[in-house]
Structure formats: structure tokens, C-alpha cells
Design a protein around this motif. Structure first.
Motif, mmCIF file in Angstrom:
data_model
loop_
_atom_site.group_PDB
_atom_site.id
_atom_site.type_symbol
_atom_site.label_atom_id
_atom_site.label_comp_id
_atom_site.label_asym_id
_atom_site.label_seq_id
_atom_site.Cartn_x
_atom_site.Cartn_y
_atom_site.Cartn_z
ATOM 1 N N ALA A 27 -4.516 -2.593 -7.684
ATOM 2 C CA ALA A 27 -5.345 -1.880 -6.725
ATOM 3 C C ALA A 27 -6.569 -1.301 -7.414
ATOM 4 O O ALA A 27 -7.683 -1.328 -6.875
ATOM 5 N N VAL A 67 0.834 -1.208 0.000
ATOM 6 C CA VAL A 67 0.000 0.000 0.000
ATOM 7 C C VAL A 67 0.869 1.258 0.000
ATOM 8 O O VAL A 67 0.572 2.230 -0.686
ATOM 9 N N ARG A 97 1.333 -2.550 -9.712
ATOM 10 C CA ARG A 97 0.663 -2.565 -8.416
ATOM 11 C C ARG A 97 -0.599 -1.699 -8.465
ATOM 12 O O ARG A 97 -1.638 -2.049 -7.931
ATOM 13 N N ASP A 98 -0.434 -0.521 -9.103
ATOM 14 C CA ASP A 98 -1.554 0.407 -9.176
ATOM 15 C C ASP A 98 -2.699 -0.195 -9.977
ATOM 16 O O ASP A 98 -3.865 -0.009 -9.634
ATOM 17 N N LYS A 148 -4.188 6.324 -4.730
ATOM 18 C CA LYS A 148 -4.704 6.167 -3.374
ATOM 19 C C LYS A 148 -5.789 7.197 -3.089
ATOM 20 O O LYS A 148 -6.787 6.893 -2.438
ATOM 21 N N LEU A 176 2.105 2.343 -3.463
ATOM 22 C CA LEU A 176 1.158 2.713 -4.518
ATOM 23 C C LEU A 176 1.295 4.189 -4.890
ATOM 24 O O LEU A 176 1.754 4.999 -4.090
ATOM 25 N N ASP A 177 0.875 4.508 -6.092
ATOM 26 C CA ASP A 177 0.882 5.890 -6.549
ATOM 27 C C ASP A 177 -0.098 6.721 -5.710
ATOM 28 O O ASP A 177 -1.248 6.313 -5.527
#
Lengths: 297, 278
Positions: free
Chosen positions: B256, B17, B252-253, B25, B20-21
Motif C-alpha cells: 500500500a 484494506v 500488505r502495508d 491508512k 492494513l495497519d
């Protein structure tokens, strides 16, 4: 009043990821009547140590009810600072604390009421006007300010050096037995530094029996202190009179500390084969050098 | 002491977390809040809570720390809940038993009232915890970077986005400094016998003056110095400035984002076709 610390440790933000150990098993005794110096790099724990002396920082056993004492000893005169029942107000009256850049704590409309602030706070019952005036007049005069001229001025109208004097007056107005100062000469010009140091000697003779200073300035320490404690990474490395401490030039340099100009000179002379034995005050060094005569140089 | 204030403070660990960008978020939080308010039944709210719990575990932040964020609003939430329980009324039945459970003068505890309160408490808690998770896992600097980047479209209508972001980052930057300063001044006045943490309200307000005035003065002094320093470096706002840290989306983004999309889609479907309607 004598200051005794044994096995004193302190951790900021204990129990969080920001935890930082600032003091690690510090044992130290400061006798009454000393002009004691505390030196060390930034973050070595020297400020943390002196903030314990008047209970601004406390040992765990003095904060939580029923917490067992853990072998830590911290006493100032008759005050046991590891005990929760200690009267910390009475302690603070006896141990005056002058923080770094004390002029930043000035707040009142006149110099008089700013200096009177501490006196009124510590008074047992409401003091009479005459009493307050006498105390404030004495404090302002002893730090070398003209009472009649400055008493009704705003503290913010004073010059830098005067502001610092006024702030010191605001601390010593209760005539504490022990005066602790954190970098009392920081940010002043050379003359101002010398004047502040002269003031501290004067105070030690007349008002406060013991003076403890935290300092970066090794010359200041070499010239003024009876004994010096060297802090490094939360531990006390040495407690020695300056005359002995500054003989350990190489060890001090290894700890990342500076040495006084006099010690640098002695060291440079030593590397060229001239041994000078002095107590590292400028006056003594000059005397010893003159005694050496010209033939060896 | 002041340093112990855990109000949305950044919690420095490495985690999925955290990496993350920040823009994602922020969008995630907005989407999440929308989802919380679209959730009309306990099951949907439960899914939201599960997603949040999953995010907290991924962020490797201790649960106790996250729950502490609720403490600030606890009184408000419980008060609102109590008002709803005692005054809401309504005669819908959710479980076997009478709709009206208890009555005394104007106070009426009904099944509908209890359900509404439970809902309200859950929603507010999820909201607060979700928002604090953002500040726990994002440094103030990247948060402002993210906001600046998200607000970029407003530049077209000449809105001073960069200046706004600058003001925000300076304000955030100075919070810890002013906290330290406050503590230092408080200590200095305590050493002069000021009693800052005892006495009645009137006495306490009076006791704050010796702290407030030096603090204000130093804040003004710092602002002046900062202005001079920026001037001396010829700082002149947003045009042609480059960034030290460029924001980039990564896999990752994307992951998410997929989770968020699934959550919102699920909640919307449940909004249209309720499973256990209230």
C-alpha cells in the motif's frame, strides 16, 4: 380490546450487513382482561414484539404507500396495525407502554408537569386546567404516591421506587385500555418488586383492562400471570398458563430459561420420589405440601 | 431511524484494506489529500479518482454505500459549484468556442468558470469519499490506536498523547450507546404522545426537550460510573501500560505504501511538468 398477531416478522437494519431477524413468524392472541406474561432470553424478540403493540415498530405494509399486505395480521381492538391509514396516535392513547427503567424518561421540573405531559399530548383540544389536575391527581394517587406532597417536587428528588411509580403514573394518566410493561420490577429490591406487582393488579382491576408484562423473573410470572408466551430466537415456543408451562421444566431449561423457585422445589421433590401437583404459586405449593402430610417425606 | 445513519460507520467485511495497519491508512489518507490538492489538471485528478476506486473495490464495500457518504455535503458542494459557475469569469479557452458562454446582468458563465466548478466538485467528492473509506474500513479502536501511535513524538514535549487517545476512544465508544439511549428515550416519549417528527421548527425544538434532558442526565450518570469503574481498577494513565493488540507493519502495508509513493510521485511530476495544463 383483543390483541391478535399472525405471521408477524421483523428484521432490524434490513438490507444492511447489520441485519438481524428479531421476530420470525410470530402468531399470538391476547384476550381482553388477561395478565399476560412474555418471557425469553435476551435477544429472543420479546421486547421487539411488545413494541409492535403501540406502533413504535411497524410492519412494512404500514410504513410504505402501496406496499402489498403480506399475510401478516396485527390488530389491537379495532386498530389494524398493518394499515398505513391507521391513527397511531389514537392507538397509543389506548395502549400505554412503560419501558425498562421508566424513571429514565422523567424530564420535567415538577412531578405534576411530568405526569401531565402525556395527558396534554393526547388531548383532542387544549384541556382545561381543572381537567388536567383531576387526571394527574388520580394517576399519582393510584400509583400510591402522596399527591399533595410530591406534585411540586422535582422528579429527581424522589427515591428510586417513587421515581418508578411517578413514571408509571405518567403513562397511565390517559387511562389506557391495555398497559404494556417491559421488566416493570427490574432493579428493585424484593419488597419494591412485590409492591410494583401489587400496583399492577390494582391497575388491572380499576384502570386498564389488560396488562402485558415482559419479564426475566420466573417467580414473578408464575405468581401473577394468567398466560405466558415463551419467546426463543424470534419464535413463540409456547403460550400456556403458568400452571401448565412450568410442568415442562426440562424443555424450559433446554431453551436456556430459568424456572420459578416453586418449580425447582417440585422438581427436586420429584427426583426424590415425591409428586406434588400445584399451579406453581408459592401459596398453592405450601398448601399442597401441607396436605401431603409428614409420612411421605 | 437513528440506527440507519451511515455517517462513517465501520463496515464489517474482511478485505485487504481492512487488514492494513491503521497508522498506514491514516498516513495514506493525509498523503492522498495532499495529492488531490497538488493535482492541477483533470488527468491528475482522474488518476486520484482511479486510485480511490481501486481502493474501494479492494475494500469490498458496495459503491452505493460509499457514495452515500457524499450526501451530507452534497448541498454545500453544489452551492459552491453554482456560485463559481455564475461568478468566476476569466477568459481562458479550454475547448473550441467563445470564452464567455452566457451573460445576464452580473451573471457570467465562462469556460474557465465551468472548468473550475468541475474541478472543485471532483476534489471535494474525492476528499469526502476518501475520508469515509478510512472510517468504513477501520474500527474506531484501531483508529485511535493508530492516532496515538502516530502522535507519540509529541510525548517528548510533554503533550498528553495517551490521555487524548483515551478521551477519543471513550467518546467513540459511547456514540452507539448514546444513540441507543436516544432511541429508547424517544420511543418512551412517543409512547406518551410526544410528536417528535411533525410540526413546525418551533414546535420541534420544544419537542426535543423531553428527549434531551433524560439523555444528558444519563450521559452524566454513565460518565460518573465509568470514572468510578476506572478508579476501582486503579487506572492511572499511559505509563508502563501494555497493549492487547500491537500494531505491526506487514507486507500488505509495504504494498500500500508503494502505491501511495507512486501516486504522490506521479502527481508531483505532473505538477512540475503539466501534460494538459489548465
Amino acid at each position: 380490546m383483543r390483541i391478535v398477531a399472525e405471521h408477524l416478522s421483523y428484521t432490524y437494519n434490513a438490507g444492511t450487513p447489520f441485519a438481524a431477524k428479531a421476530l420470525d413468524d410470530v402468531s399470538l392472541t391476547i384476550e381482553e382482561g388477561e395478565f399476560f406474561g412474555v418471557i425469553g432470553q435476551t435477544g429472543s424478540g420479546k421486547s421487539t414484539f411488545v413494541q409492535h403493540l403501540n406502533g413504535l415498530l411497524r410492519t412494512p405494509s404500514s410504513l410504505k404507500r402501496g406496499k402489498k399486505k403480506d399475510g401478516t395480521v396485527l390488530t389491537v381492538g379495532g386498530f389494524d396495525l398493518t394499515d398505513r391509514k391507521t391513527d397511531f396516535r389514537a392507538l397509543r392513547r389506548q395502549v400505554g407502554m412503560v419501558f425498562q427503567y421508566p424513571e429514565n424518561q422523567l424530564f420535567a421540573e415538577t412531578v405534576f408537569s411530568d405526569v401531565a405531559f402525556g395527558y396534554k399530548n393526547f388531548a383532542e383540544k387544549k384541556p382545561e386546567a381543572g381537567e388536567v389536575e383531576r387526571a394527574v391527581r388520580d394517576a399519582i394517587s393510584v400509583v400510591g404516591l402522596d399527591y399533595e406532597r410530591v406534585k411540586d417536587m422535582s422528579p429527581f428528588e424522589l427515591s428510586g421506587g417513587q421515581k418508578r411509580r411517578a413514571a408509571i403514573a405518567g403513562v397511565i394518566v390517559t387511562k389506557p385500555e391495555i398497559l404494556v410493561l417491559d421488566e416493570p420490577a427490574a432493579g428493585l429490591d424484593p419488597l419494591g418488586k412485590r409492591e410494583v406487582m401489587a400496583l399492577l393488579h390494582k391497575l388491572k382491576e380499576s384502570w386498564c383492562k389488560t396488562v402485558v408484562i415482559v419479564s426475566h423473573d420466573m417467580d414473578e410470572v408464575a405468581e401473577n400471570c394468567t398466560r405466558v408466551a415463551v419467546f426463543s430466537e424470534g419464535k413463540v415456543q409456547y403460550v400456556l398458563p403458568p400452571a401448565e408451562l412450568f410442568r415442562r421444566t426440562e424443555e424450559l431449561l433446554r431453551l436456556g430459561l430459568d424456572i420459578p423457585l416453586t418449580a425447582k422445589l417440585v422438581r427436586a421433590l420429584g427426583q426424590r420420589g415425591v409428586t406434588v401437583d400445584c399451579d406453581f404459586t408459592a401459596e398453592d405449593l405450601v398448601r399442597k405440601l401441607l396436605a401431603l402430610g409428614g409420612d411421605q417425606c | 431511524m437513528l440506527k440507519d445513519v451511515s455517517f462513517g460507520q465501520y463496515y464489517p467485511v474482511r478485505s485487504f484494506v481492512h487488514s492494513l495497519d491503521p497508522r498506514l491508512k491514516i498516513l495514506f489518507l493525509i498523503g492522498y489529500i495532499v495529492a488531490i490538492f497538488l493535482a492541477q489538471e483533470l488527468l491528475a485528478l482522474g488518476i486520484c479518482a482511479a486510485v480511490l476506486l481501486f481502493a474501494i473495490l479492494l475494500a469490498r464495500i458496495p459503491l452505493g454505500k460509499v457514495l452515500r457518504a457524499v450526501k451530507g455535503v452534497l448541498f454545500l458542494v453544489l452551492f459552491t459549484a453554482a456560485v463559481n459557475i455564475f461568478f468566476h469569469g476569466g477568459d481562458k479557452v479550454y475547448w473550441d468556442g467563445p470564452a464567455l458562454l452566457w451573460e445576464w446582468k452580473i451573471f457570467r458563465v465562462t469556460q474557465a468558470g465551468i472548468m473550475l466548478s468541475v474541478f472543485l466538485v471532483l476534489r471535494l467528492f474525492l476528499l469526502v469519499i476518501g475520508s469515509s473509506l478510512l472510517t468504513y474500513t477501520t474500527t474506531p479502536v484501531s483508529l485511535t490506536d493508530g492516532i496515538e501511535s502516530l502522535l507519540t513524538p509529541l510525548k517528548w514535549v510533554r503533550f498528553p498523547v495517551h490521555e487524548l487517545a483515551l478521551i477519543m476512544s471513550i467518546a467513540l465508544r459511547f456514540i452507539p450507546i448514546l444513540m441507543d439511549e436516544t432511541e429508547r428515550i424517544m420511543n418512551a416519549q412517543k409512547a406518551r404522545g410526544a410528536s417528535l417528527d411533525s410540526g413546525g421548527p418551533a414546535k420541534r425544538v420544544k419537542a426535543i426537550v423531553p428527549v434531551l434532558i433524560p439523555l444528558l442526565l444519563s450521559a452524566f450518570r454513565r460518565a460518573d460510573e465509568l470514572g468510578d469503574a476506572m478508579d476501582a481498577r486503579c487506572y492511572s494513565g499511559g505509563k508502563n501500560r501494555t497493549k492487547y493488540k500491537k500494531l505491526r507493519f506487514s507486507w500488505r502495508d509495504l504494498l500500500a505504501f508503494a502505491l501511495l509513493a507512486a501516486l504522490i510521485a506521479g502527481i508531483v511530476v505532473m505538477y512540475i511538468f503539466p501534460v494538459f495544463p489548465l
